[in-house]
Design an enzyme around this catalytic site. Structure first.
Site, mmCIF file in Angstrom:
data_model
loop_
_atom_site.group_PDB
_atom_site.id
_atom_site.type_symbol
_atom_site.label_atom_id
_atom_site.label_comp_id
_atom_site.label_asym_id
_atom_site.label_seq_id
_atom_site.Cartn_x
_atom_site.Cartn_y
_atom_site.Cartn_z
ATOM 1 N N GLU A 158 0.838 -1.210 0.000
ATOM 2 C CA GLU A 158 0.000 0.000 0.000
ATOM 3 C C GLU A 158 0.872 1.259 0.000
ATOM 4 O O GLU A 158 0.626 2.209 -0.750
ATOM 5 C CB GLU A 158 -0.923 -0.017 1.213
ATOM 6 C CG GLU A 158 -1.740 1.248 1.418
ATOM 7 C CD GLU A 158 -1.623 1.802 2.827
ATOM 8 O OE1 GLU A 158 -1.176 2.957 2.983
ATOM 9 O OE2 GLU A 158 -1.983 1.065 3.764
ATOM 10 N N HIS A 159 1.917 1.267 0.826
ATOM 11 C CA HIS A 159 2.815 2.419 0.861
ATOM 12 C C HIS A 159 3.513 2.622 -0.478
ATOM 13 O O HIS A 159 3.656 3.756 -0.966
ATOM 14 C CB HIS A 159 3.873 2.217 1.962
ATOM 15 C CG HIS A 159 3.437 2.656 3.319
ATOM 16 N ND1 HIS A 159 4.050 3.671 4.007
ATOM 17 C CD2 HIS A 159 2.441 2.216 4.123
ATOM 18 C CE1 HIS A 159 3.460 3.836 5.192
ATOM 19 N NE2 HIS A 159 2.480 2.954 5.284
#
Length: 442
Positions: free
Chosen positions: A69-70
């Site tokens: 996600e990052h």
């Protein structure tokens, strides 16, 4: 009656709620699109959901969903990380993402005229992120700092420990969403890229949007941008099946013990943070509305029993409340209080007694009235926000697989009786399995 959301009808198009202008379409590639058109606002909230969370990881790769996600914000073939951040800033919008145990969620909120920008950026991130090794090395350090920050918060580490003990130590659902410093530190770039290839697919994607927008126009934009990013979108493709059906509610009411040996985590703090509870209800359990009413009466606000009897009348704690959580096939309930060490056992006894008394005598009429008003009022106020309504559509698709209108939901909450609450309270009072204490030794 709730309307089922089928996954096996190619190209289906459903009007879920004509009055609320809610519509659902199965698009090429198996992409699902749910929208609510609201011409009274001049903005739109858009979410891209994938049914992959920390529970879908192997123990060796714990935290990889959160790392992925990052990394989606760290640059694509067309945009740098700065370009992604600036795209929303320069139109006064906002964007972010959430990794949970059972899904990952990327979202943006912009003026309605800027919807094409939001769709372009979010789909570019989903389809074309570089996921470069050098970006992983930088972002790994950021995530390790995030984990360290959580470990410094006794209430945060206490809840994670409580959840793990209730759901099951060593289980995928019981592990922390972010993994551990050890597992995140050991992740390789190819681990993250393999996780992406497995789970980021059009037949898993759910797009939800609420605001001043047109359903068909949004469908066109999403499909065009996904195709530009290289995703194949064949006509007639079906969405991937959801998680396997839950095996049934975990048994409660059989684990009561006179005293629970606390799971102690020593911390140099002024207070002991106590979590007390046990197994609760899965997210789709028919009694979930009863649980919400029970939690409101027990510890959901300033007029609740825990707040009034432990804080207001006795002055034993500043923060005290009850909570519950539900997942596909498991759930939990609990109570929390923070107090000075010498008061810990007295507070624990009162926590248990408040739930037991609710099971013995049931709620008073005025408690039922307050709880029902609190829940339905909060629901109604939340739905004035396009972001909340967009999130509700995502939960409808990924968790429940059926749509119920707000009026139907409020009707189910209003139908909860005092006897329903009393019976569930009696069951939970006999279901304590877990106590976690964080703080200095008493």
């Amino acid at each position: 009656m709730p309307l089922d959301l089928p996954l096996d009808v190619p190209g289906s198009d459903l009007i879920l709620d004509p009055e609320a202008r809610i519509r659902r379409s199965l698009l090429p590639g198996g992409v699902r699109l749910l929208t609510e058109t609201d011409r009274s606002v001049r903005s739109a909230s858009i979410g891209f959901w994938l049914p992959v969370g920390s529970r879908d990881e192997t123990p060796q790769h714990a935290g990889s969903t959160h790392v992925l996600e990052h990394l989606l914000f760290k640059g694509t073939a067309r945009r740098s990380a700065m370009d992604i951040a600036a795209a929303f800033d320069e139109v006064g919008g906002e964007s972010n993402a959430v990794t949970a145990k059972e899904h990952t969620f990327y979202y943006g909120r912009v003026r309605s005229t800027d919807v094409p920008i939001a769709v372009d950026v979010l789909t570019d991130m989903l389809t074309s992120s570089r996921l470069a090794d050098e970006a992983l090395e930088t972002e790994r350090e950021v995530i390790l700092e995030e984990l360290a920050m959580a470990a410094d918060d006794p209430s945060d580490i206490g809840y994670e420990t409580f959840l793990e003990q209730v759901i099951g130590p060593g289980t995928a659902l019981g592990r922390p969403v972010g993994g551990t410093a050890e597992t995140v530190g050991a992740l390789h770039g190819e681990d993250v890229r393999a996780h992406y290839r497995t789970h980021y697919r059009p037949d898993s994607l759910v797009v939800t949007a609420v605001g001043d927008l047109d359903h068909d126009e949004l469908a066109r934009m999403v499909l065009e941008r996904l195709a530009e990013g290289g995703w194949e979108l064949p006509d007639g493709a079906l969405p991937a099946p959801g998680r396997a059906p839950a095996p049934g509610r975990r048994e409660t009411g059989t684990s009561a013990v006179a005293e629970l040996v606390p799971h102690r985590l020593g911390r140099d703090t002024e207070q002991v943070h106590v979590y007390l509870g046990g197994p609760g209800l899965p997210a789709t359990d028919p009694q979930r509305h009863v649980m919400n009413v029970l939690m409101s009466i027990l510890g959901g606000g300033m007029s609740s029993r825990l707040f009034q009897h432990i804080r207001e009348e006795r002055g034993l704690a500043y923060s005290v409340y009850s909570f519950s959580g539900g997942y596909r096939e498991a759930g939990l309930f609990g109570m929390y209080a923070a107090c000075r060490p010498a008061r810990t056992e007295e507070v624990v006894a009162l926590l248990r007694e408040e739930l037991a008394e609710l099971g013995r005598s049931g709620p008073a009429p005025e408690e039922m009235r307050r709880a029902l008003g609190q829940i339905t009022g909060s629901l109604a106020l939340g739905l004035e926000d396009t972001s909340s309504r967009m999130g509700r559509l995502g939960s409808t698709e990924l968790i429940h697989g059926r749509y119920a209108s707000v009026d139907e939901t409020i009707g189910r909450i209003a139908a909860v009786s005092a006897q329903d609450v009393q019976e569930l309270a009696r069951t939970l009072a006999g279901s304590f399995t877990t106590r976690v204490d964080i703080g200095p030794a008493v």
